[in-house]
Write a protein that holds these residues in place. Structure first.
Motif, PDB file in Angstrom:
ATOM      1  N   SER A 518       0.843  -1.197   0.000  1.00 54.42           N
ATOM      2  CA  SER A 518       0.000   0.000   0.000  1.00 54.42           C
ATOM      3  C   SER A 518       0.882   1.253   0.000  1.00 54.42           C
ATOM      4  O   SER A 518       2.102   1.187   0.142  1.00 54.42           O
ATOM      5  CB  SER A 518      -0.910   0.007   1.237  1.00 54.42           C
ATOM      6  OG  SER A 518      -0.124   0.060   2.421  1.00 54.42           O
ATOM      7  N   LYS A 519       0.256   2.406  -0.180  1.00 58.69           N
ATOM      8  CA  LYS A 519       0.931   3.700  -0.034  1.00 58.69           C
ATOM      9  C   LYS A 519       0.257   4.461   1.092  1.00 58.69           C
ATOM     10  O   LYS A 519      -0.933   4.787   0.984  1.00 58.69           O
ATOM     11  CB  LYS A 519       0.838   4.516  -1.321  1.00 58.69           C
ATOM     12  CG  LYS A 519       1.421   5.930  -1.170  1.00 58.69           C
ATOM     13  CD  LYS A 519       1.190   6.809  -2.393  1.00 58.69           C
ATOM     14  CE  LYS A 519       1.760   8.196  -2.149  1.00 58.69           C
ATOM     15  NZ  LYS A 519       1.543   9.098  -3.298  1.00 58.69           N
ATOM     16  N   PRO A 520       0.986   4.860   2.181  1.00 54.77           N
ATOM     17  CA  PRO A 520       2.327   4.400   2.517  1.00 54.77           C
ATOM     18  C   PRO A 520       2.317   2.923   2.917  1.00 54.77           C
ATOM     19  O   PRO A 520       1.240   2.392   3.123  1.00 54.77           O
ATOM     20  CB  PRO A 520       2.696   5.316   3.694  1.00 54.77           C
ATOM     21  CG  PRO A 520       1.374   5.647   4.329  1.00 54.77           C
ATOM     22  CD  PRO A 520       0.388   5.711   3.210  1.00 54.77           C
ATOM     23  N   PRO A 521       3.477   2.292   3.010  1.00 53.82           N
ATOM     24  CA  PRO A 521       4.841   2.844   3.018  1.00 53.82           C
ATOM     25  C   PRO A 521       5.445   3.054   1.631  1.00 53.82           C
ATOM     26  O   PRO A 521       6.393   3.821   1.494  1.00 53.82           O
ATOM     27  CB  PRO A 521       5.635   1.780   3.779  1.00 53.82           C
ATOM     28  CG  PRO A 521       4.926   0.500   3.426  1.00 53.82           C
ATOM     29  CD  PRO A 521       3.468   0.849   3.330  1.00 53.82           C
ATOM     30  N   ALA A 522       4.940   2.372   0.620  1.00 57.22           N
ATOM     31  CA  ALA A 522       5.533   2.506  -0.712  1.00 57.22           C
ATOM     32  C   ALA A 522       4.889   3.667  -1.460  1.00 57.22           C
ATOM     33  O   ALA A 522       3.800   4.139  -1.098  1.00 57.22           O
ATOM     34  CB  ALA A 522       5.348   1.209  -1.502  1.00 57.22           C
TER      35      ALA A 522
END
Length: 527
Positions: A518-522
């Motif tokens: 997911s975003k965050p962390p990516a």
């Protein structure tokens, strides 16, 4: 570059942001009710709010306690101004306290789905069930409603969960109607807008086009306009609006940096020009960009090189346009930019033009480009931009496309950007897009970057022989605004078809993997 504030928009519903995570979402839900809205900070004075001639005001939630030292508050004069007001969560408590009600801790906080018991439907809760589930997030509650207010609902932790004073056009709920988990939340908001504030649902794609065409004509006059057309949704819709307004006064420039996906440059030249009649200059600069990127693998260096070369090419093109226009005595005075409303909010809440991200959609144009900006989309969210594009007749292949980064495939190759690597990625990407469309999944995903790990090889077996090929990564994500995102749960059958086709048809690839972060962390993009 001169920043120019767009001419006045329709009378807004102001969403006063008290630090809520949902302030923009409230504005979106108001827009979904076909009513224009804007987000403003709680620090804005009542006089400045009223100077915007609001049709109504909504006070958002927030993390504070209304009785804590330094907690954000509202000047009670707001509630005497004759403007319809609705308070949500913290905004509900602020309203109650400012008007003489009591707010305190109940000892029972409520977070998540909560049963609401309706004791009187009133305006806000008309035609909703006597018991309904709503999304709560509070530790304080209203114990006593202000004088003259009717209590509409209660919960286990909120003795007063909704109230209204219809005569003064003041309303409030403790829960979050803007969140989809509130079963009848959109109805509650629409009851406030239509019945409480008396507003009409007339913020439509057709009305937006009509309003913006008139405003663009007023701003531009007889001057010439240029637009950097990336092929993305925002620049395409902005250009189409300006084209409709001023016709051949507009010239669009598309810089083909060689980093586009398969067929996209041809699509811009064919479909966009055919649907809008715009004058388009295409600069074939593939060799220039690939030469500058040779041997470069660092992501940030790639971005800087691509941005730098884009600026130089665009400057060359603008000098050409200026020279041609000068022969006819027409000044090239304006630059079209596809700034969206989230850009305005995130860069200062729209409090002043100086806070706007002037570089957002045109690749980092320098400040010494002597143009005034035309920003016909700066009042719109992404979904509204798409709706306006459809109203303008832009082909679905363009207006419905996924967001695509300005540096293009250059940041979807982990490693050196070469013609060979671009060819591999284009073929893999085209297969993934084709199969997602066939499966009817385009509307379920925000974006699906396909990433080539050019610096990685893995052992495989293809055609009874050992291979040492590249992996590609599928990165399907769902999001509303790209600030946060979750990976999209695609059907296994679709993933299997994509994987099989890529490894069969793109022989340099022997492994397809799925990014489930997911975003965050990516981030959404890998670089």
């Amino acid at each position: 570059m001169t920043l120019v504030t767009s001419p006045a928009a329709p009378r807004p519903v102001l969403v006063v942001d008290f630090g809520a995570q949902y302030a923009q979402l409230i504005a979106r839900r108001v827009r979904e009710a076909k009513v224009y809205s804007e987000v403003v900070p709680h620090s804005m004075s009542v006089a400045d709010m009223l100077a915007k001639d609001p049709a109504a005001i909504i006070l958002s939630g927030g993390p504070s306690s209304v009785y804590a030292d330094g907690a954000p508050s509202v000047d009670p004069a707001l509630f005497r101004a004759g403007v319809p007001v609705m308070g949500i969560c913290y905004g509900f408590q602020v309203m109650a306290q400012a008007l003489g009600g009591d707010v305190a801790k109940t000892g029972l906080s409520e977070f998540g789905g909560t049963q609401v018991d309706v004791c009187e439907s009133g305006v806000l809760l008309a035609n909703t069930p006597s018991q309904q589930s709503a999304w709560m997030s509070h530790g304080d509650s209203v114990h006593r409603a202000p004088e003259g207010f009717r209590v509409l609902a209660t919960t286990a932790g909120a003795p007063v969960a909704a109230f209204e004073n219809r005569e003064q056009r003041l309303f409030g709920v403790q829960w979050h109607p803007e969140v989809k988990h509130s079963e009848h939340g959109q109805s509650v908001l629409e009851h406030f807008l239509y019945d409480g504030a008396g507003l009409a649902p007339d913020w439509t794609p057709s009305s937006i086009v009509d309003d913006q065409v008139a405003l663009i004509r007023e701003q531009v006059g007889s001057a010439r306009v240029i637009c950097a057309l990336s092929g993305g949704v925002d620049s395409a819709v902005a250009a189409a609006l300006v084209q409709k307004a001023v016709g051949d006064q507009l010239t669009c420039v598309h810089v083909d940096h060689g980093l586009m996906r398969a067929g996209e440059v041809e699509q811009i030249e064919r479909d966009f020009v055919a649907s809008t009649g715009v004058r388009l200059i295409v600069r074939d600069e593939k060799e220039r960009f690939l030469g500058a990127l040779a041997g470069v693998t660092d992501p940030e260096t790639k971005r800087k090189i691509i941005g730098r070369e884009f600026i130089r090419v665009f400057e060359d093109a603008q000098r050409q346009i200026v020279a041609e226009a000068g022969e006819h005595g027409e000044e090239v005075k304006f630059l079209v930019q596809g700034t969206l409303y989230p850009d305005v909010v995130e860069s200062g809440g729209g409090e002043g033009a100086a806070n706007i991200k002037s570089h957002h959609n045109v690749g980092g144009l320098p400040d010494d480009l002597d143009f005034e900006l035309v920003e016909p989309l700066r009042a719109l969210f992404k979904d509204e931009v798409r709706a306006v594009g459809r109203e303008l007749g832009i082909p679905e292949e363009i207006v419905g496309r996924q967001p695509f980064p300005g540096p293009g495939l250059g940041i979807r190759i982990i490693g050196e950007v070469t013609e060979h690597n671009l060819d591999i990625l284009r073929r893999a990407d085209a297969i993934a897009r084709e199969e997602l469309t066939k499966a009817g999944l385009d509307g379920e995903i925000w974006q699906c970057p396909v990433v080539l790990l050019a610096d990685v090889r893995s052992v495989g077996v293809q055609g009874d022989g050992r291979t040492y090929g590249h992996p590609v990564v599928l990165r399907p994500v769902s999001s509303e605004d790209a600030m946060t995102a979750d990976w999209t749960r695609l059907p296994y059958e679709t993933l299997a078809v994509i994987s099989t086709r890529i490894t069969n048809e793109v022989r340099e690839v022997n492994r397809v993997v799925l990014d489930v972060t997911s975003k965050p962390p990516a981030t959404i993009e890998w670089e």
